[in-house]
Motif scaffolding. Structure first.
Motif, PDB file in Angstrom:
ATOM      1  N   GLU A  71       0.852  -1.180   0.000  1.00 31.76           N
ATOM      2  CA  GLU A  71       0.000   0.000   0.000  1.00 31.76           C
ATOM      3  C   GLU A  71       0.894   1.239   0.000  1.00 31.76           C
ATOM      4  N   PHE A  72       0.624   2.161  -0.904  1.00 29.37           N
ATOM      5  CA  PHE A  72       1.424   3.378  -1.001  1.00 29.37           C
ATOM      6  C   PHE A  72       0.891   4.434  -0.037  1.00 29.37           C
ATOM      7  N   VAL A  73       1.823   5.056   0.701  1.00 28.08           N
ATOM      8  CA  VAL A  73       1.469   6.158   1.603  1.00 28.08           C
ATOM      9  C   VAL A  73       2.203   7.395   1.108  1.00 28.08           C
ATOM     10  N   PRO A  74       1.489   8.380   0.559  1.00 30.68           N
ATOM     11  CA  PRO A  74       2.171   9.559   0.016  1.00 30.68           C
ATOM     12  C   PRO A  74       2.773  10.430   1.112  1.00 30.68           C
ATOM     13  N   SER A  75       3.776  11.181   0.740  1.00 25.50           N
ATOM     14  CA  SER A  75       4.395  12.117   1.667  1.00 25.50           C
ATOM     15  C   SER A  75       3.490  13.324   1.887  1.00 25.50           C
ATOM     16  N   GLU A  76       3.501  13.840   3.104  1.00 26.16           N
ATOM     17  CA  GLU A  76       2.752  15.064   3.393  1.00 26.16           C
ATOM     18  C   GLU A  76       3.530  16.294   2.952  1.00 26.16           C
ATOM     19  N   GLN A  77       4.813  16.103   2.634  1.00 26.02           N
ATOM     20  CA  GLN A  77       5.677  17.230   2.302  1.00 26.02           C
ATOM     21  C   GLN A  77       5.645  17.582   0.818  1.00 26.02           C
ATOM     22  N   ARG A  78       5.562  16.560  -0.030  1.00 20.80           N
ATOM     23  CA  ARG A  78       5.551  16.839  -1.470  1.00 20.80           C
ATOM     24  C   ARG A  78       4.935  15.667  -2.225  1.00 20.80           C
ATOM     25  N   THR A  79       4.379  15.956  -3.400  1.00 23.00           N
ATOM     26  CA  THR A  79       3.732  14.938  -4.216  1.00 23.00           C
ATOM     27  C   THR A  79       4.779  14.159  -5.009  1.00 23.00           C
ATOM     28  N   LEU A  80       4.352  13.023  -5.556  1.00 27.50           N
ATOM     29  CA  LEU A  80       5.255  12.259  -6.413  1.00 27.50           C
ATOM     30  C   LEU A  80       5.678  13.068  -7.627  1.00 27.50           C
ATOM     31  N   GLN A  81       4.746  13.872  -8.159  1.00 33.29           N
ATOM     32  CA  GLN A  81       5.076  14.710  -9.316  1.00 33.29           C
ATOM     33  C   GLN A  81       6.156  15.724  -8.950  1.00 33.29           C
ATOM     34  N   ASP A  82       6.062  16.279  -7.731  1.00 32.61           N
ATOM     35  CA  ASP A  82       7.106  17.222  -7.264  1.00 32.61           C
ATOM     36  C   ASP A  82       8.441  16.504  -7.127  1.00 32.61           C
ATOM     37  N   GLU A  83       8.403  15.279  -6.636  1.00 33.13           N
ATOM     38  CA  GLU A  83       9.641  14.521  -6.446  1.00 33.13           C
ATOM     39  C   GLU A  83      10.285  14.171  -7.783  1.00 33.13           C
ATOM     40  N   LEU A  84       9.466  13.871  -8.779  1.00 33.33           N
ATOM     41  CA  LEU A  84      10.016  13.577 -10.104  1.00 33.33           C
ATOM     42  C   LEU A  84      10.653  14.816 -10.712  1.00 33.33           C
ATOM     43  N   ALA A  85      10.021  15.957 -10.511  1.00 33.88           N
ATOM     44  CA  ALA A  85      10.592  17.205 -11.017  1.00 33.88           C
ATOM     45  C   ALA A  85      11.928  17.491 -10.343  1.00 33.88           C
ATOM     46  N   LEU A  86      11.991  17.244  -9.040  1.00 26.50           N
ATOM     47  CA  LEU A  86      13.232  17.448  -8.300  1.00 26.50           C
ATOM     48  C   LEU A  86      14.308  16.477  -8.761  1.00 26.50           C
ATOM     49  N   ALA A  87      13.900  15.243  -9.044  1.00 27.15           N
ATOM     50  CA  ALA A  87      14.852  14.248  -9.543  1.00 27.15           C
ATOM     51  C   ALA A  87      15.423  14.665 -10.891  1.00 27.15           C
ATOM     52  N   GLU A  88      14.560  15.242 -11.735  1.00 28.49           N
ATOM     53  CA  GLU A  88      15.018  15.746 -13.039  1.00 28.49           C
ATOM     54  C   GLU A  88      16.076  16.827 -12.851  1.00 28.49           C
ATOM     55  N   GLN A  89      15.815  17.747 -11.929  1.00 30.15           N
ATOM     56  CA  GLN A  89      16.755  18.845 -11.679  1.00 30.15           C
ATOM     57  C   GLN A  89      18.104  18.338 -11.187  1.00 30.15           C
ATOM     58  N   LYS A  90      18.071  17.308 -10.333  1.00 28.56           N
ATOM     59  CA  LYS A  90      19.308  16.799  -9.735  1.00 28.56           C
ATOM     60  C   LYS A  90      19.995  15.749 -10.602  1.00 28.56           C
ATOM     61  N   GLY A  91      19.372  15.371 -11.711  1.00 25.35           N
ATOM     62  CA  GLY A  91      19.976  14.379 -12.590  1.00 25.35           C
ATOM     63  C   GLY A  91      19.895  12.960 -12.047  1.00 25.35           C
ATOM     64  N   CYS A  92      18.907  12.689 -11.214  1.00 25.60           N
ATOM     65  CA  CYS A  92      18.736  11.338 -10.667  1.00 25.60           C
ATOM     66  C   CYS A  92      17.973  10.461 -11.666  1.00 25.60           C
ATOM     67  N   ASP A  93      18.308   9.196 -11.690  1.00 32.28           N
ATOM     68  CA  ASP A  93      17.554   8.282 -12.543  1.00 32.28           C
ATOM     69  C   ASP A  93      16.749   7.273 -11.722  1.00 32.28           C
ATOM     70  N   ALA A  94      16.738   7.435 -10.391  1.00 36.65           N
ATOM     71  CA  ALA A  94      15.944   6.539  -9.542  1.00 36.65           C
ATOM     72  C   ALA A  94      15.683   7.206  -8.205  1.00 36.65           C
ATOM     73  N   LEU A  95      14.618   6.763  -7.535  1.00 36.20           N
ATOM     74  CA  LEU A  95      14.285   7.258  -6.201  1.00 36.20           C
ATOM     75  C   LEU A  95      14.136   6.070  -5.256  1.00 36.20           C
ATOM     76  N   VAL A  96      14.730   6.216  -4.074  1.00 36.26           N
ATOM     77  CA  VAL A  96      14.635   5.194  -3.032  1.00 36.26           C
ATOM     78  C   VAL A  96      13.419   5.492  -2.160  1.00 36.26           C
ATOM     79  N   MET A  97      12.607   4.466  -1.924  1.00 31.87           N
ATOM     80  CA  MET A  97      11.411   4.626  -1.100  1.00 31.87           C
ATOM     81  C   MET A  97      11.496   3.665   0.089  1.00 31.87           C
ATOM     82  N   ARG A  98      11.046   4.124   1.247  1.00 36.09           N
ATOM     83  CA  ARG A  98      11.079   3.280   2.438  1.00 36.09           C
ATOM     84  C   ARG A  98       9.904   2.313   2.429  1.00 36.09           C
TER      85      ARG A  98
END
Length: 572
Positions: free
Chosen positions: A108-135
């Motif tokens: 079951e996915f629990v979204p962050s209260e701090q930022r949306t997945l779309q925001d995180e993808l945009a941030l990943a684009e800016q930082k040049g990341c090709d993956a995100l680690v999730m707990r």
């Protein structure tokens, strides 16, 4: 042959409908088979956070496909081929999004209260990341146990990033990862013994196949060790974990993922009380991976089990620092598995007991207080604290914690705590507490097991400290529940004779004759006659190899002889 099921309408975000030329951003990809019970919860948790649902079904015979389509998923059918990575990669191949989100039906996915997945993808684009680690929070034992693991769950949809390994598939090809503040709840380890057994059989078969094909790869050995541990097959778990550790050391691997092999081996060695070997593994782990939560938890337990009180406090503090870094994600992204995530209350308790042993009572109370704030089992914390304080002679504090343990649990459920509170009552001459503690003792003794020896020891303690009343209550209770308990009857008769309660002693003398199958048809006309019976009882006990009990009987006989010579004394 691959068959695509009909795509149905759902509440999934349809960015492409608003702008046909705009590519999809995020695709959720899954592989499923007969998941009708758990799938609805999973899909409901992600449908508002992704742009499409892509599902590969590997042969469901229940309502899985129907449920998936009701959420608007595109379902593709592939026969199961005993290869998780193969089917995982198949699901990715059908995705149209720029990014992939991997999730399973029992999650079951629990979204962050701090930022949306779309925001995180945009941030990943800016930082040049090709993956995100999730707990990922893995639940077991009805949700009372939790193991955390950081996992690569979101990554770019490129041909260079794919899964490898037929089971416990690993993502390969990622070059730079960031952190997602969202999390995943995993319920797959909490489905009962039968399901766990079936899962083990399937997983172990695939892992053994992988080991046969690549015996020098430590990963399948590590996962096989974890599978054995899930069924409490600790010897098998230890054997596989040590193979994995040896391979990691030989190849000088530093990937934090392999810490799990070390920790599995440590746990098994601790269970076998092979503490020196377990500590050696802690040192190896720390040398290779630095201070990590699980290895420090194991080190703290080893010090506690070996009574190294200073070591407990030092490693406990290191554990807390590592745990804080992990919780707040202040460290760089790492695929670390943390099994001792919920054990902080235990470690604080061990630190408190260690402070008691070192004579630092104020520091101990602080540790106990902090443990109680977060413990799911406050009665356990109070009980252990009370026992440690009682052993160290701090009886007033010990009584406070033991009384708290009793209040919280509705009665003491640890024989050691019952015993400690009884002894505190005897030493403090508290009749009310002693009476209640005796009631607790007999309540506890109703559980399966041979508790009469323990109850007799408590009676002896009371008698040795001058509390005849408590000793009588304890012994009378034993005889009432077991009329053939010879030691209890004999000790009870001894107390009664030495406190001039002769008539009651006669009753127990008759009981002793019955137990020993000695003649009982004698008419007692004097104390001397009663003394003769106890002499016969003593001689019989000697012949049966019970010299200590025989000595008690002869002591009664001698006392009765003395009383018989006293003018005016006679048997009523």
């Amino acid at each position: 042959m691959v068959v695509q099921a009909k795509e149905k309408k759902s509440g999934i975000k349809k960015h492409q409908n608003r702008n046909a030329q705009k590519p999809l951003q995020l695709s959720a990809c899954m592989i499923v088979k007969n998941e009708e019970e758990m799938l609805p919860r999973c899909l409901a948790s992600i449908k508002d956070h992704v742009d499409e649902l892509v599902i590969v079904d590997t042969g469901s015979t229940d309502r899985t496909v129907e449920i998936a389509e009701s959420f608007g998923a595109r379902v593709y059918h592939h026969p199961w081929q005993n290869d998780f990575s193969l089917h995982r990669n198949q699901s990715i191949s059908y995705a149209r999004g720029k990014w992939i989100f991997i999730i399973d039906a029992d999650e079951e996915f629990v979204p962050s209260e701090q930022r949306t997945l779309q925001d995180e993808l945009a941030l990943a684009e800016q930082k040049g990341c090709d993956a995100l680690v999730m707990r990922v929070r893995n639940f077991a034992s009805g949700g009372t146990e939790e193991v955390c693991a950081d996992s690569l769950r979101i990554f770019r949809n490129t041909s260079t990033i794919r899964y490898e390994g037929i089971v416990h598939n690993n993502l390969a090809g990622c070059t730079r990862s960031g952190i997602s503040m969202g999390s995943i709840l995993h319920y797959g380890y909490d489905q009962g013994t039968d399901m766990a057994r079936k899962k083990f059989e399937r997983t172990a078969m695939l892992l053994r196949k992988q080991i046969a094909e690549d015996p020098d790869n430590p990963l399948p050995h590590m996962y096989l060790a974890c599978s054995h541990e899930s069924l409490e097959q600790h010897r098998e778990a230890l054997a596989e974990a040590l193979i994995a550790v040896d391979l990691v050391e030989l190849r000088e691997i530093t990937e934090i993922t392999y810490l799990r092999a070390y920790y599995t081996a440590m746990r098994s060695l601790i269970l076998e009380k092979r503490f020196d070997e377990a500590l050696e593994l802690c040192v190896k782990s720390e040398t290779r991976f630095g201070d990590q939560v699980d290895s420090l938890a194991a080190r703290t337990m080893i010090h506690f089990e070996t009574s190294d009180w200073v070591g407990v406090i030092e490693s406990g503090k290191r554990y807390q620092r590592a745990l804080e870094l992990y919780r707040t994600r202040q460290d760089k992204p790492s695929l670390v598995n943390v099994a001792s995530f919920m054990d902080e209350w235990k470690i604080l308790g061990w630190m408190g007991i260690s402070q008691v042993r070192l004579g630092k009572i104020e520091d101990a109370q602080e540790m106990f207080s902090r443990s109680l704030e977060i413990s799911p089992k406050p009665e356990s914390v109070c009980g252990r604290a009370g026992l440690a304080l009682a052993t160290a002679g701090h009886l007033d504090l010990a009584r406070y914690y033991l009384e708290e343990a009793r209040r919280i649990s509705g009665g003491l459920k640890d024989s050691r705590a019952v015993e400690a509170l009884f002894k505190i009552a005897v030493l403090g001459k508290d009749e009310s507490l002693a009476k209640r503690s005796i009631e607790d003792a007999f309540s506890y003794a109703e559980t399966p097991g041979d508790w009469n020896r323990w109850l007799l020891d408590l009676a002896d303690f009371a008698l040795n400290h001058g509390d005849v009343r408590s000793a009588l209550m304890m012994l009378a209770g034993i005889v009432a529940s077991d009329e053939y308990n010879l030691p209890a009857r004999l000790k009870l008769a001894h107390i009664l004779v030495f406190h001039d309660m002769i008539e009651q002693a006669v009753t127990h003398c008759d009981g002793l004759l019955r137990i020993l199958d000695l003649p009982r048809n004698q008419t007692l006309e004097s104390l001397s006659d009663l003394a003769d019976l106890f002499l016969k009882i003593g001689n019989e006990l000697d012949s049966r190899g019970e010299p200590n009990l025989a000595a008690i009987s002869r002591d009664i006989q001698q006392r009765l002889r003395q009383q018989a010579r006293t003018p005016g004394r006679q048997l009523q």
